[in-house]
Write an enzyme that holds these catalytic residues in place. Structure first.
Site, PDB file in Angstrom:
ATOM      1  N   TRP A 107     -10.941 -25.362 -14.921  1.00  0.00           N
ATOM      2  CA  TRP A 107     -11.103 -24.807 -13.222  1.00  0.00           C
ATOM      3  C   TRP A 107      -9.655 -25.104 -12.641  1.00  0.00           C
ATOM      4  CZ3 TRP A 107     -14.462 -21.517 -12.744  1.00  0.00           C
ATOM      5  CH2 TRP A 107     -15.780 -21.685 -13.395  1.00  0.00           C
ATOM      6  N   ASP A 177     -10.469 -29.842  -5.212  1.00  0.00           N
ATOM      7  CA  ASP A 177     -11.541 -28.926  -5.717  1.00  0.00           C
ATOM      8  C   ASP A 177     -12.744 -30.193  -6.220  1.00  0.00           C
ATOM      9  OD1 ASP A 177     -13.669 -27.787  -6.711  1.00  0.00           O
ATOM     10  OD2 ASP A 177     -12.449 -26.589  -8.064  1.00  0.00           O
ATOM     11  N   LYS A 201     -23.293 -27.371  -7.407  1.00  0.00           N
ATOM     12  CA  LYS A 201     -23.446 -28.471  -8.879  1.00  0.00           C
ATOM     13  C   LYS A 201     -23.912 -29.860  -8.052  1.00  0.00           C
ATOM     14  CE  LYS A 201     -19.676 -26.133 -11.185  1.00  0.00           C
ATOM     15  NZ  LYS A 201     -20.375 -25.910 -12.272  1.00  0.00           N
TER      16      LYS A 201
END
Lengths: 367, 367
Positions: A107, A177, A201
């Site tokens: 990511w 993040d 999530k």
């Protein structure tokens, strides 16, 4: 419930398991939010009942994370992918500074690729050569002298590596993040320039991204930015620049309430998460190499436990037999293979205990 | 249901009323989607049950609108606001063409403001001088000779003016914001370069935007676009460039199924919408000027019926008394005042009939 409606333990990496009490409350009120005369899905974002929900969401999140006055909370759409671009568009583009990126997994790499389109960037550390199996030590970071900000991913879901604290980046505003471990522990928000998380999530359903932004950073943006991509629009309009994803915010607020009232806050959530993760890592460590953990023990994630079995055949057998035991969605990300057990906040310890027992038995039967 | 849970007739402009059968189905399956072992809110977007939902949504929408092979359907986030920018970013930026904008109300103006940031633009017609109370005739449109596309808003929710067909723009690809009247009638998709709609007015909950794009237009985009803002990413990844808003797509698909199976298709929906709107416009026309409709009769919206009463005091009284009769959310948009009754697809005729009766009685009592 009939067989078709039996709930299983869902180890999906996201969208992922939600607290049962949250789902039950949402179900109970789905036709009519008490006092609103309509479903939360139907009421105007400018109606009194929704504005109350939004206010509560901000107040509850402020309480959970002890968010200081210097920071603003906004609810956005477009997931992490849009944040990958909005962050450099707002905080780097048009400046003569360099944005530093710490790459600890897939990511972070994607975020970096978008930042390169918007301005000068520097890779402060790249774990790719080592297969993204560990995090950097502070002394390994190579930051720019004119750093616009330093970006990192607190938890890499695919590889299963997680920062347990903040990297030391001096005066560079730290941007994180936290999509896959948001609210899994207390976070010193004052130390961050910006923290963001897509909800699906660890904090809610897909379709909403929460951002906590240090207000002084907003001055960097240019008026030429696309309106939706300009954080100032969202901050100045209290997340009402356009119609926010009302149901997703409603559900996220129910998760905040669950954390505050049922769990008892983020310290307790953190303890529970450490306890759950230990069950699975102990099963790995006790397997004498039958389960090979991906992450170096010092960098292991409390959220995504990643490991391999001796061969693909055994891995497929593991996933299939686990599913028969109501332990679902254990296949690793398609880009890396292996096994991944995602054990976010809402995964009950009973599910993790069952998986740990299954791992031990499967090892005994197949090693 | 207790009093606190009594449903009212909700004339909100959006988010807005949804079909009762859709809400009931979503409620029934909220804890466990049959066969999935988890809630639709919890399952992976790459799980078989969700991929089936996405496939059904695309197939159902294709059937409803008779979408030709030349066009691709994608589900996005960020509402109309992000489309205001993405359209010129993808189809205008970097070209030597001019984008034509037909301005018939507040939303078209906002779209135009974003387009100006990305490239050359031309106002093909502007109804602002007349208070956005009518639509242009084709001969009034002043299109560019090198038109990149022509943009218009099929229904302006704030003013209550609506195109009943397509403007004639020759070879210029027609791009339409149909957010507030999507699926209210059949649409000749082949005549459009792109049609898009955020769902929360006529087709689902807030948090998802559906776009139907003529595939050849995608070639215009540059690789330097922010990833999320590049339509090609969404088309090439089948709406899975990032985690899509799974629940919103699920609910939108339930609305598609309702339109196909319960309503019987868009021709029938269109007839029902005309019948409903006639009830309210007849009440306006029969009031001898007590209710002053905003839109010129030739441009009246079937979705948002806008009118004023002789003074603000009467308007407030109208809203308050209507609310006592379970007719809710009738206040006009804060930017223009007056009354607005939004009567989207899912508003039952019973609610419109009650409002029409209330209007007649209120006029008799207060004129």
């Amino acid at each position: 419930m009939s067989t078709a409606e039996k709930r299983v333990y869902n180890f999906s990496a996201g969208p992922a398991v939600l607290p049962m009490s949250v789902l039950q409350k949402a179900q109970e009120h789905l036709l009519c939010l008490p006092g609103a005369g309509a479903s939360i899905l139907e009421i105007s974002h400018r109606s009194k009942p929704f504005i109350e929900i939004l206010d509560h969401a901000i107040a509850n999140l402020t309480k959970l994370l002890n968010v200081p006055d210097t920071h603003k909370i906004v609810f956005l759409q477009g997931g992490s992918r849009l944040q990958f671009s909005m962050i450099p568009m707002n905080f780097l583009k048009g400046s003569n500074q360099t944005a530093d990126y710490i790459l600890t997994g897939a990511w972070g790499k994607k975020a970096y690729a978008e930042a390169k389109k918007e301005g000068e960037t520097n890779v402060a550390w790249n774990g790719g050569d080592e297969g993204f199996n560990r995090l950097p030590k502070d002394e390994e970071l190579q930051l720019s002298s004119n750093s616009a900000y330093t970006y990192f991913t607190s938890n890499e879901t695919i590889e299963g590596v997680q920062f347990s604290g903040e990297p030391n980046v001096g005066d560079s505003p730290l941007i994180c993040d936290t999509s896959s471990d948001f609210l899994h522990r207390p976070l010193p928000i004052a130390n961050y320039g910006m923290v963001y998380a897509c909800a699906q999530k660890n904090a809610g359903p897909a379709g909403v991204t929460v951002a906590i932004i240090r207000e002084d950073l907003l001055d960097r943006a240019s008026d030429t930015l696309p309106g939706y991509c300009d954080y100032r629009q969202h901050v100045n309009n209290g997340s009402m620049y356009n119609t926010p994803p009302t149901f997703s915010i409603y559900l996220m607020n129910l998760v905040f309430e669950w954390l505050l009232n049922d769990v008892g806050g983020l310290e307790k959530m953190h303890s529970a998460n450490k306890e759950k993760a230990a069950i699975l890592y102990n099963a790995i460590d006790a397997s004498h190499g039958f389960y090979a953990g991906h992450a170096h023990p010092s960098s292991r994630s409390l959220m995504n436990v990643t490991f391999r079995l001796p061969n693909d055949e055994l891995q497929d057998k593991f996933v299939a037999e686990a599913a028969k035991n109501d332990l679902s969605s254990l296949k690793g990300h398609r880009s890396v293979g292996g096994i991944r057990a995602s054990i976010y906040n809402a995964m009950p310890i009973e599910g993790v205990t069952l998986l740990g027992q299954f791992m031990t038995e499967f090892c005994q039967a197949n090693a």
